[in-house]
Design an enzyme around this catalytic site. Structure first.
Site, PDB file in Angstrom:
ATOM      1  CG  ASP A 122       2.130  68.976  55.860  1.00 57.75           C
ATOM      2  OD1 ASP A 122       3.106  69.747  55.913  1.00 57.75           O
ATOM      3  OD2 ASP A 122       1.954  68.159  54.934  1.00 57.75           O
ATOM      4  CG  ASP A 141       3.400  69.411  49.281  1.00 62.95           C
ATOM      5  OD1 ASP A 141       2.488  69.025  48.543  1.00 62.95           O
ATOM      6  OD2 ASP A 141       4.584  69.052  49.143  1.00 62.95           O
TER       7      ASP A 141
HETATM    8  P1  B16 Z   1      10.004  75.118  50.024  1.00 68.76           P
HETATM    9  P2  B16 Z   1       4.937  70.699  53.786  1.00 68.76           P
HETATM   10  C1  B16 Z   1       7.185  70.810  52.344  1.00 68.76           C
HETATM   11  O1  B16 Z   1       5.870  71.257  52.563  1.00 68.76           O
HETATM   12  C2  B16 Z   1       7.216  69.852  51.152  1.00 68.76           C
HETATM   13  O2  B16 Z   1       6.483  68.658  51.453  1.00 68.76           O
HETATM   14  C3  B16 Z   1       8.647  69.474  50.846  1.00 68.76           C
HETATM   15  O3  B16 Z   1       8.689  68.621  49.717  1.00 68.76           O
HETATM   16  C4  B16 Z   1       9.457  70.763  50.576  1.00 68.76           C
HETATM   17  O4  B16 Z   1      10.827  70.456  50.306  1.00 68.76           O
HETATM   18  C5  B16 Z   1       9.346  71.682  51.786  1.00 68.76           C
HETATM   19  O5  B16 Z   1       7.975  71.970  52.041  1.00 68.76           O
HETATM   20  C6  B16 Z   1      10.084  72.988  51.588  1.00 68.76           C
HETATM   21  O6  B16 Z   1       9.455  73.722  50.580  1.00 68.76           O
HETATM   22  O7  B16 Z   1      11.106  74.831  49.049  1.00 68.76           O
HETATM   23  O8  B16 Z   1       8.778  75.724  49.386  1.00 68.76           O
HETATM   24  O9  B16 Z   1      10.479  75.927  51.208  1.00 68.76           O
HETATM   25  O10 B16 Z   1       4.531  69.304  53.400  1.00 68.76           O
HETATM   26  O11 B16 Z   1       5.733  70.756  55.075  1.00 68.76           O
HETATM   27  O12 B16 Z   1       3.779  71.680  53.760  1.00 68.76           O
HETATM   28 MG    MG Z   2       3.296  67.501  53.576  1.00 68.98          MG
END
Ligand code: B16
Ligand code: MG
Length: 218
Positions: free
Chosen positions: A10, A12
């Site tokens: 993953d 974030d």
């Molecule tokens: P975006 P991950 C996720 O990243 C985040 O944890 C989540 O908070 C966010 O809403 C989602 O990506 C979508 O992000 O707006 O940039 O498309 O933890 O799956 O790497």
């Molecule tokens: Mg994450």
């Protein structure tokens, strides 16, 4: 330990920590709209797609919004978020994370990203890791977000690996559920470390090396 061939990370909360930027960007939008939003609500957005995140935030909104209005709010948040992401540099990936990734690569494991974010390529480019991974599966190539296993199954497919031979590294409950639903092992870090469905708990990113030590002779 089973026959591990690949790791799917993953992004974030595992490789980089952009949750503070998600928080600031959503907070700016929520404040403008007069919607209550705090860190507890933000925690529920971990690993969840942008539109699903907005729906969670709107649980605290009294009025009703059309699909168009919701899309505009999501765009507003995205613009603030991208502005914040623009400040990122390679220093935003810790030396420990980089060294661990390099050592796993040296040991012959395939490495992929499995992120819900549509901004994953932008973030990876900012931190100088865009060309590092063997495959990237993210919010741009999926229709169902975590806890659906699609993003991880696609990552395994791009790597040419059987999901059973992959370990997913996740910081979100939804991500651990997605890994399990895809038939993969889940190593949990950060927020997800307390989740009983995780197969392995990492106190530190470099614990991944301990996880595979002894696996090399197989
Ligand atoms: P975006 P991950 C996720 O990243 C985040 O944890 C989540 O908070 C966010 O809403 C989602 O990506 C979508 O992000 O707006 O940039 O498309 O933890 O799956 O790497
Ligand atoms: Mg994450």
């Amino acid at each position: 330990m089973k026959n591990v061939k690949a790791f799917i990370f993953d992004l974030d909360g595992v490789i980089v920590f952009t949750d503070k930027f998600h928080y600031q960007a959503w907070k700016r939008m929520a404040d403008r709209m007069g919607i209550y939003f705090d860190e507890t609500v933000n925690n529920r957005l971990r690993g969840v797609s942008r539109m699903e995140s907005l729906d969670i935030i709107l649980e605290n909104y009294e009025g009703s919004l059309s699909q168009e209005e919701k899309k505009a709010l999501a765009e507003e948040k995205k613009a603030s978020y991208r502005e914040l992401l623009n400040t990122m540099t390679p220093q935003d990936v810790s030396t420990k994370v980089r060294r661990t990734l390099e050592q796993l690569r040296e040991k012959g494991y395939k490495l992929a990203i499995g992120s819900s974010s549509k901004n994953a390529p932008f973030i990876l480019e900012k931190v100088g890791l865009l060309d590092f991974f063997d495959a990237i599966s993210d919010g741009n190539n999926i229709t169902n977000s975590k806890p659906d296993p699609e993003v991880f199954l696609k990552a395994a497919e791009y790597l040419g690996e059987d999901p059973q031979n992959c370990i997913v590294v996740e910081d979100a409950y939804a991500g651990v559920d997605a890994a399990k639903a895809g038939g993969m092992a889940a190593a949990a870090i950060g927020d997800a470390a307390s989740y009983e469905k995780a197969d392995y708990v990492l106190e530190d990113f470099s614990d991944l090396l301990k996880l595979v030590s002894g696996n090399e002779d197989q």
